[in-house]
Design an enzyme around this catalytic site. Structure first.
Site, mmCIF file in Angstrom:
data_model
loop_
_atom_site.group_PDB
_atom_site.id
_atom_site.type_symbol
_atom_site.label_atom_id
_atom_site.label_comp_id
_atom_site.label_asym_id
_atom_site.label_seq_id
_atom_site.Cartn_x
_atom_site.Cartn_y
_atom_site.Cartn_z
ATOM 1 N N HIS A 157 0.834 -1.219 0.000
ATOM 2 C CA HIS A 157 0.000 0.000 0.000
ATOM 3 C C HIS A 157 0.864 1.263 0.000
ATOM 4 O O HIS A 157 0.431 2.319 0.451
ATOM 5 C CB HIS A 157 -0.956 0.045 1.197
ATOM 6 C CG HIS A 157 -1.687 -1.234 1.447
ATOM 7 N ND1 HIS A 157 -2.923 -1.519 0.911
ATOM 8 C CD2 HIS A 157 -1.328 -2.343 2.148
ATOM 9 C CE1 HIS A 157 -3.308 -2.732 1.299
ATOM 10 N NE2 HIS A 157 -2.344 -3.251 2.046
ATOM 11 N N SER A 278 15.615 21.512 -16.530
ATOM 12 C CA SER A 278 14.450 22.353 -16.796
ATOM 13 C C SER A 278 14.903 23.620 -17.505
ATOM 14 O O SER A 278 15.997 24.130 -17.248
ATOM 15 C CB SER A 278 13.769 22.710 -15.475
ATOM 16 O OG SER A 278 13.000 23.882 -15.614
ATOM 17 N N LYS A 284 16.776 21.981 -11.334
ATOM 18 C CA LYS A 284 16.058 20.725 -11.579
ATOM 19 C C LYS A 284 16.923 19.627 -12.216
ATOM 20 O O LYS A 284 17.769 19.889 -13.057
ATOM 21 C CB LYS A 284 14.839 20.960 -12.471
ATOM 22 C CG LYS A 284 13.709 21.691 -11.805
ATOM 23 C CD LYS A 284 13.139 20.988 -10.566
ATOM 24 C CE LYS A 284 12.415 19.704 -10.909
ATOM 25 N NZ LYS A 284 11.144 19.944 -11.591
ATOM 26 N N GLU A 291 10.209 8.482 -16.668
ATOM 27 C CA GLU A 291 8.889 9.037 -17.007
ATOM 28 C C GLU A 291 8.486 8.674 -18.437
ATOM 29 O O GLU A 291 7.335 8.320 -18.703
ATOM 30 C CB GLU A 291 8.901 10.546 -16.841
ATOM 31 C CG GLU A 291 8.987 10.977 -15.389
ATOM 32 C CD GLU A 291 9.212 12.461 -15.249
ATOM 33 O OE1 GLU A 291 8.320 13.141 -14.737
ATOM 34 O OE2 GLU A 291 10.278 12.958 -15.664
#
Ligand code: ARG
Length: 457
Positions: A157, A278, A284, A291
């Site tokens: 979970h 970024s 970043k 992804e």
């Protein structure tokens, strides 16, 4: 367009919009080498049964080999007025060798031709994908070997549950990949039956030797029923589904890598070569490989869905709908081949923050089950042990402390069977080490597992 090889019964040229829709050359051109191989086998068989003379056969095979070599080298560019790669190769052959070229399509249809081409192509791609997945497995094992002692929380979970090791966690993916290899390998065996000789749908009046072409092309046998042979796309659906399952595995791992690379987890840092920045936020460092892998999984699932949906209403035998199989399976294969090397590189170069993993494993009462197990050893029935431990956890939550920080007095207030040896039992590393059964996270169990997988590879 007016020059289509089937134009005999037509009085008008194909409308440009229809041509644009009907033509598959733009994407099936990548089948050219397999189309040539299929045609050489077919021609060889035709000569064997006396339909082509040895001279004609020589002209055809020489011409086809030349076409392949010229496409390989870039001297011949696939394009122009042909409707698909089969028509392109045939037209080019006739242009090069004249009349014998016009005999090549005897006892054959594009329906058995395209099914053969696609199977041959699929077989080659399966070989490449198999090697890529094996390399991926090797990378996961390499990293796992470095982290058989790297304790981290195991989750259910997404809540901290019990301590495991990073090696144990990575090996879970290795087992998924091993099943992927097995699935794809089995699909490869299942597809390996030759459609050639099925012709359009009902075989042919010529005494074709289907076993011979099957053998020449490395098939294990003939796809017997001719209706099935030309309309079967099980292998395309099956392999797309297998690739979708494989991508789901990569995607689950991607999700974890994205989480682990966040400051909130701090478990890993991705190598600069496997992360991106970024355009506005100078600080970043983003996990784009993970992804994109997660995102591209959607494409491959979509490809599998496209194929299943395309097939579900098709009456026997061939229907033009199935021309749509190519872009979907090409995309699934391309996507998988694109993702694996980047993913493997990302995993093998990532920096593991073992301290942070260990710290996380120490929180969240991941040793609570072990305390319950300890009480069981001391003679308390498990259900009661669970209750006692739960009460102790509740107390610790209130105090903001760990179970192992409880004094013996307090522990014995809840259960007088508890003794000093409990602290050894609560030690997180010991919690891992005690799980030394088959498939467990203990170092020896993981090393045994790694050795077994390596043997299978
Ligand atoms: N290009 C077609 C395909 O990819 C093969 C041609 C079959 N055409 C036909 N009229 N039967 O499926």
């Amino acid at each position: 367009m007016a020059g289509a090889l089937w134009s005999g019964r037509f009085q008008k040229a194909t409308d440009a919009a229809v041509w644009a829709m009907n033509s598959s050359l733009n994407f099936d051109k990548r089948l050219y080498a397999h189309d040539v191989a299929g045609s050489i086998a077919h021609a060889t068989m035709l000569a064997q049964i006396g339909i082509l003379t040895p001279t004609e056969l020589e002209a055809i095979t020489g011409g086809l080999a030349g076409i392949k070599a010229d496409i390989d080298s870039g001297a011949l560019v696939i394009g122009g007025a042909a409707e698909d790669i089969h028509m392109f190769v045939e037209a080019e052959l006739t242009k090069r060798i004249g009349d014998p070229g016009k005999k090549l399509h005897t006892a054959r249809s594009r329906n058995d031709q395209v099914a053969t081409d696609l199977k041959l192509w699929m077989r080659d791609e399966l070989g490449e994908i198999d090697s890529l997945i094996r390399e991926l497995v090797a990378v996961f094992i390499e990293v796992a070997k470095q982290h058989v002692d790297t304790v981290m929380p195991g989750y259910t979970h997404l809540q901290r549950a019990q301590p495991i090791t990073l090696a144990h966690h990575l090996m879970a993916y290795v087992h998924m990949f091993m099943r992927d290899l097995q699935r794809l390998g089995e699909a490869g065996k299942r597809l390996n039956y030759s459609p050639l000789g099925a012709a359009a749908l009902a075989t042919t009046t010529y005494p074709v030797d289907r076993e011979l072409t099957a053998k020449l092309l490395g098939f294990d046998g003939v796809a017997t029923n001719s209706l099935d042979a030309v309309s079967d796309r099980d292998y395309v659906m099956e392999i797309a589904a297998d690739l979708a399952i494989f991508m789901v595995h990569l995607s689950r791992c991607s999700e974890e890598i994205i989480l682990w690379a966040s400051a909130e987890y701090g478990f890993i840092e991705l190598d600069d070569a496997y992360a991106t920045g970024s355009s506005i936020m100078p600080q970043k460092k983003n996990p784009d490989v993970a992804e994109l892998t997660r995102g591209k999984t959607g494409r491959v699932i979509g490809d599998a869905m496209t194929l299943l949906t395309m097939m579900k209403n098709l009456p026997l035998a061939y229907n033009k709908d199935v021309q749509e199989d190519k872009e979907a399976i090409f995309d699934a294969v391309d996507t998988v081949k694109l993702c694996i090397p980047a993913f493997a590189g990302m995993v093998v170069t990532m920096q593991v923050n073992a301290g942070e993993m260990r710290r996380a494993a120490g929180g969240g009462f991941t040793n609570a089950t072990d305390l319950a197990d300890y009480l069981v050893i001391k003679g308390v029935p498990f259900r009661q042990a669970h209750e006692i431990t739960g009460k102790l956890v509740h107390y610790c939550v209130g105090q903001g402390i760990h179970l192992e920080e409880l004094g013996l007095e307090m522990l014995r207030e809840h259960c007088e069977l508890i003794e000093d040896d409990v602290y050894d039992y609560l030690d997180i590393a010991n919690c891992v080490a005690r799980r030394n059964v088959v498939g467990g996270p203990a170092k020896e169990a993981v090393l045994r597992d790694i050795a077994e997988v390596e043997k299978k590879l």
